[in-house]
Design a protein around this motif. Sequence first.
Motif, PDB file in Angstrom:
ATOM      1  N   GLU A 116      33.888  35.633  37.233  1.00  0.00           N
ATOM      2  CA  GLU A 116      34.871  36.412  37.986  1.00  0.00           C
ATOM      3  C   GLU A 116      34.291  36.878  39.318  1.00  0.00           C
ATOM      4  O   GLU A 116      34.976  36.856  40.349  1.00  0.00           O
ATOM      5  CB  GLU A 116      35.334  37.616  37.171  1.00  0.00           C
ATOM      6  CG  GLU A 116      36.161  37.251  35.954  1.00  0.00           C
ATOM      7  CD  GLU A 116      36.382  38.425  35.008  1.00  0.00           C
ATOM      8  OE1 GLU A 116      36.009  39.574  35.350  1.00  0.00           O
ATOM      9  OE2 GLU A 116      36.930  38.189  33.918  1.00  0.00           O
ATOM     10  N   CYS A 151      29.930  43.031  45.297  1.00  0.00           N
ATOM     11  CA  CYS A 151      30.210  41.953  44.355  1.00  0.00           C
ATOM     12  C   CYS A 151      28.977  41.070  44.170  1.00  0.00           C
ATOM     13  O   CYS A 151      28.647  40.658  43.056  1.00  0.00           O
ATOM     14  CB  CYS A 151      31.400  41.139  44.865  1.00  0.00           C
ATOM     15  SG  CYS A 151      32.041  39.960  43.685  1.00  0.00           S
ATOM     16  N   GLU A 171      32.678  45.131  50.132  1.00  0.00           N
ATOM     17  CA  GLU A 171      33.115  44.574  48.857  1.00  0.00           C
ATOM     18  C   GLU A 171      32.308  43.315  48.506  1.00  0.00           C
ATOM     19  O   GLU A 171      31.927  43.125  47.355  1.00  0.00           O
ATOM     20  CB  GLU A 171      34.603  44.220  48.902  1.00  0.00           C
ATOM     21  CG  GLU A 171      35.516  45.431  48.933  1.00  0.00           C
ATOM     22  CD  GLU A 171      36.957  45.055  49.217  1.00  0.00           C
ATOM     23  OE1 GLU A 171      37.850  45.742  48.672  1.00  0.00           O
ATOM     24  OE2 GLU A 171      37.207  44.092  49.976  1.00  0.00           O
ATOM     25  N   LEU A 205      37.713  39.588  51.131  1.00  0.00           N
ATOM     26  CA  LEU A 205      36.878  40.739  50.815  1.00  0.00           C
ATOM     27  C   LEU A 205      36.256  41.315  52.083  1.00  0.00           C
ATOM     28  O   LEU A 205      35.867  40.579  52.989  1.00  0.00           O
ATOM     29  CB  LEU A 205      35.742  40.346  49.863  1.00  0.00           C
ATOM     30  CG  LEU A 205      36.106  39.974  48.428  1.00  0.00           C
ATOM     31  CD1 LEU A 205      34.859  39.550  47.665  1.00  0.00           C
ATOM     32  CD2 LEU A 205      36.789  41.127  47.723  1.00  0.00           C
ATOM     33  N   ASN A 226      36.650  34.497  47.711  1.00  0.00           N
ATOM     34  CA  ASN A 226      37.850  35.016  48.360  1.00  0.00           C
ATOM     35  C   ASN A 226      37.460  35.530  49.746  1.00  0.00           C
ATOM     36  O   ASN A 226      36.691  36.472  49.871  1.00  0.00           O
ATOM     37  CB  ASN A 226      38.453  36.144  47.520  1.00  0.00           C
ATOM     38  CG  ASN A 226      39.679  36.756  48.151  1.00  0.00           C
ATOM     39  OD1 ASN A 226      40.056  36.440  49.264  1.00  0.00           O
ATOM     40  ND2 ASN A 226      40.301  37.655  47.419  1.00  0.00           N
ATOM     41  N   ARG A 281      35.575  36.059  43.090  1.00  0.00           N
ATOM     42  CA  ARG A 281      35.870  37.098  44.087  1.00  0.00           C
ATOM     43  C   ARG A 281      35.110  36.833  45.385  1.00  0.00           C
ATOM     44  O   ARG A 281      35.642  37.009  46.480  1.00  0.00           O
ATOM     45  CB  ARG A 281      35.522  38.489  43.550  1.00  0.00           C
ATOM     46  CG  ARG A 281      36.519  39.037  42.568  1.00  0.00           C
ATOM     47  CD  ARG A 281      36.351  40.533  42.324  1.00  0.00           C
ATOM     48  NE  ARG A 281      34.987  40.968  42.086  1.00  0.00           N
ATOM     49  CZ  ARG A 281      34.418  41.077  40.870  1.00  0.00           C
ATOM     50  NH1 ARG A 281      35.115  40.795  39.772  1.00  0.00           N
ATOM     51  NH2 ARG A 281      33.174  41.482  40.745  1.00  0.00           N
TER      52      ARG A 281
END
Length: 75
Positions: A16, A34, A30, A26, A23, A20
């Motif tokens: 996951e 992450c 973030e 972000l 992506n 993320r």
Amino acid sequence: MDKNLTFEQADSRLDEAVARLENTQLSLKESVDCYAEACELLGFCMQELMESKGKIEDINAKLNGICNIDGDGND
């Protein structure tokens, strides 16, 4: 990170986190958070794998001792 995670749970969370990170939406903060989580999860998974490998090696060594296997196929 939750210390009661199983390997499978940590692996899923790592997947996951990677998704993320892929992506592009972000923020920098973030992304860094992450990434830090992913590194922690990866370390946990690697430790679990190394411990499992050690256990398997111990089992195999005991089995070799019980069966008196010398590894050359000449019993």
